[in-house]
Design a protein around this motif. Sequence first.
Motif, PDB file in Angstrom:
ATOM      1  N   PHE A 188      -0.426  -7.579   6.179  1.00  0.00           N
ATOM      2  CA  PHE A 188       0.703  -6.916   6.562  1.00  0.00           C
ATOM      3  C   PHE A 188       0.510  -6.705   8.309  1.00  0.00           C
ATOM      4  O   PHE A 188      -0.068  -5.800   8.550  1.00  0.00           O
TER       5      PHE A 188
ATOM      6  N   PHE B 112      -2.474  -7.079   9.662  1.00  0.00           N
ATOM      7  CA  PHE B 112      -3.522  -6.413   9.252  1.00  0.00           C
ATOM      8  C   PHE B 112      -3.946  -7.056   7.788  1.00  0.00           C
ATOM      9  O   PHE B 112      -3.121  -7.047   6.688  1.00  0.00           O
TER      10      PHE B 112
ATOM     11  N   ALA C  46      -4.902  -6.844   4.405  1.00  0.00           N
ATOM     12  CA  ALA C  46      -5.150  -5.692   3.441  1.00  0.00           C
ATOM     13  C   ALA C  46      -5.992  -6.125   2.035  1.00  0.00           C
ATOM     14  O   ALA C  46      -6.858  -5.401   1.546  1.00  0.00           O
TER      15      ALA C  46
ATOM     16  N   PRO D 142     -12.485   3.306  -1.871  1.00  0.00           N
ATOM     17  CA  PRO D 142     -11.911   4.426  -1.293  1.00  0.00           C
ATOM     18  C   PRO D 142     -10.623   3.985  -0.948  1.00  0.00           C
ATOM     19  O   PRO D 142      -9.865   2.980  -1.268  1.00  0.00           O
ATOM     20  N   ASN D 143      -9.799   5.325  -0.434  1.00  0.00           N
ATOM     21  CA  ASN D 143      -8.179   5.044   0.099  1.00  0.00           C
ATOM     22  C   ASN D 143      -8.355   3.883   1.020  1.00  0.00           C
ATOM     23  O   ASN D 143      -8.955   3.824   1.923  1.00  0.00           O
ATOM     24  N   GLY D 144      -7.094   3.080   0.744  1.00  0.00           N
ATOM     25  CA  GLY D 144      -6.952   2.051   1.724  1.00  0.00           C
ATOM     26  C   GLY D 144      -7.952   0.778   1.499  1.00  0.00           C
ATOM     27  O   GLY D 144      -7.679  -0.149   2.150  1.00  0.00           O
ATOM     28  N   ALA D 145      -8.548   0.716   0.263  1.00  0.00           N
ATOM     29  CA  ALA D 145      -9.411  -0.526   0.076  1.00  0.00           C
ATOM     30  C   ALA D 145      -8.689  -1.642  -0.374  1.00  0.00           C
ATOM     31  O   ALA D 145      -9.249  -2.819  -0.291  1.00  0.00           O
ATOM     32  N   GLY D 146      -7.545  -1.460  -0.911  1.00  0.00           N
ATOM     33  CA  GLY D 146      -6.696  -2.559  -1.271  1.00  0.00           C
ATOM     34  C   GLY D 146      -6.391  -2.598  -2.682  1.00  0.00           C
ATOM     35  O   GLY D 146      -5.825  -3.679  -3.251  1.00  0.00           O
ATOM     36  N   LYS D 147      -6.641  -1.388  -3.443  1.00  0.00           N
ATOM     37  CA  LYS D 147      -6.422  -1.254  -4.947  1.00  0.00           C
ATOM     38  C   LYS D 147      -4.986  -1.704  -5.108  1.00  0.00           C
ATOM     39  O   LYS D 147      -4.822  -2.416  -6.265  1.00  0.00           O
ATOM     40  N   THR D 148      -4.038  -0.948  -4.670  1.00  0.00           N
ATOM     41  CA  THR D 148      -2.463  -1.153  -5.111  1.00  0.00           C
ATOM     42  C   THR D 148      -2.157  -2.316  -4.689  1.00  0.00           C
ATOM     43  O   THR D 148      -1.621  -3.269  -5.496  1.00  0.00           O
ATOM     44  N   THR D 149      -2.498  -3.082  -3.648  1.00  0.00           N
ATOM     45  CA  THR D 149      -2.207  -4.345  -3.259  1.00  0.00           C
ATOM     46  C   THR D 149      -2.609  -5.299  -3.987  1.00  0.00           C
ATOM     47  O   THR D 149      -2.018  -6.169  -4.692  1.00  0.00           O
TER      48      THR D 149
END
Length: 246
Positions: free
Chosen positions: A14, A17, A19, A38-45
Motif C-alpha cells: 500500500f 509499504f 503489508a 501483533p497489530n499491523g502484522a497483516g492479518k486483515t490484509t
Amino acid sequence: MSTLLEMSGVSVSFDGFRAINNLSFQIGEPELRAIIGPNGAGKTTFMDIITGKTKPDEGRILYGDKGISLLGLSESRIAREGIGRKFQKPTVFEAQSVRENLAMALKNPRGPFDVLLYRKTRAGAARIEEIAARIGLSEALTRPAGELSHGQKQWLEIGMLLAQEPRLLLVDEPAAGMTPAEREKTTEMLVDLGRDHAVIVVEHDMEFVRRLNCKVTVLNEGSVLAEGSIDHVTGDPQVIEVYLGR
Ligand code: ADP
C-alpha cells in the motif's frame, strides 16, 4: 486431509509499504487453523486477499480440487466458490426470527434457482434445523434475532455463513465481547466446524487460541514468523520477542 488453499510468494504493498511480504500459506480440508500476530502484522490484509477484496501484486493462490487460481476472480465469485467470511461485528436481521435469518441465507444445492421455494421444502427446512443445531440455536428458531445475546448473534451469523455451504470459513475474532460461557461454546463450535470444513480463525486472545487446540500460524510484518502447535509457537524465541520485546 487434502490441501484446499495454497498461497505462495504473495506480496501486497500500500503506497510502497509491504503489508504482506512473500507470504506462503496452506490449509487443508478439513482443518481448523488459528492466525495470530501483533497489530499491523497483516492479518486483515491476509483475509482480504483470500476473499478477493485486495488483489496481490505478486504470488499465486490456488484453491479447490482443481487448483483454480483465485487471483482473477471477483469477490462475489470467490464467495460462490465456497469461501465465506465472518466479520467481527454481527449483522443479523434483528426483526426477523432466527429461522428467517437462516432461510434468507440458505443456498439451494440445485443451483441459484427457486431459492425462495427451497426454503419451504422439507430439505430446506431440514437444513435450517441442522444448522441451528450446530450453532446451538435449535431452541431459539422462532425468536427475533434482535432478542439474542451478543454471543448468540455471533453464532447466528456463523449459521448464516454455513447456510451458504462454504468449504473455507474465515472467522475474525469470534470470542470478542463474549461471556466466559459463550466463549466456551464458541470454542466447541469452531472445533466442530473444523471437522468438516477448513476454518481460519483470527484471534488476539491466546487463551482462546490455546483451547482451540489446533495448528497456529504467527504472522509478523506480513510474513509467517512461526507455525505449529500453540506450545511450539509460544516457545519460539522470535515469537516471544515480537510479543514481549517491544
Ligand atoms: P492486522 O490485521 O494484523 O492488524 P493489517 O492487515 O490491518 O494488520 O495491516 C497490515 C499493515 O498494512 C499495517 O501496517 C496497516 O497500517 C497497513 N495497511 C492495511 N491496509 C492498508 C491500506 N488500505 N492502506 C494503507 N496501509 C494499509
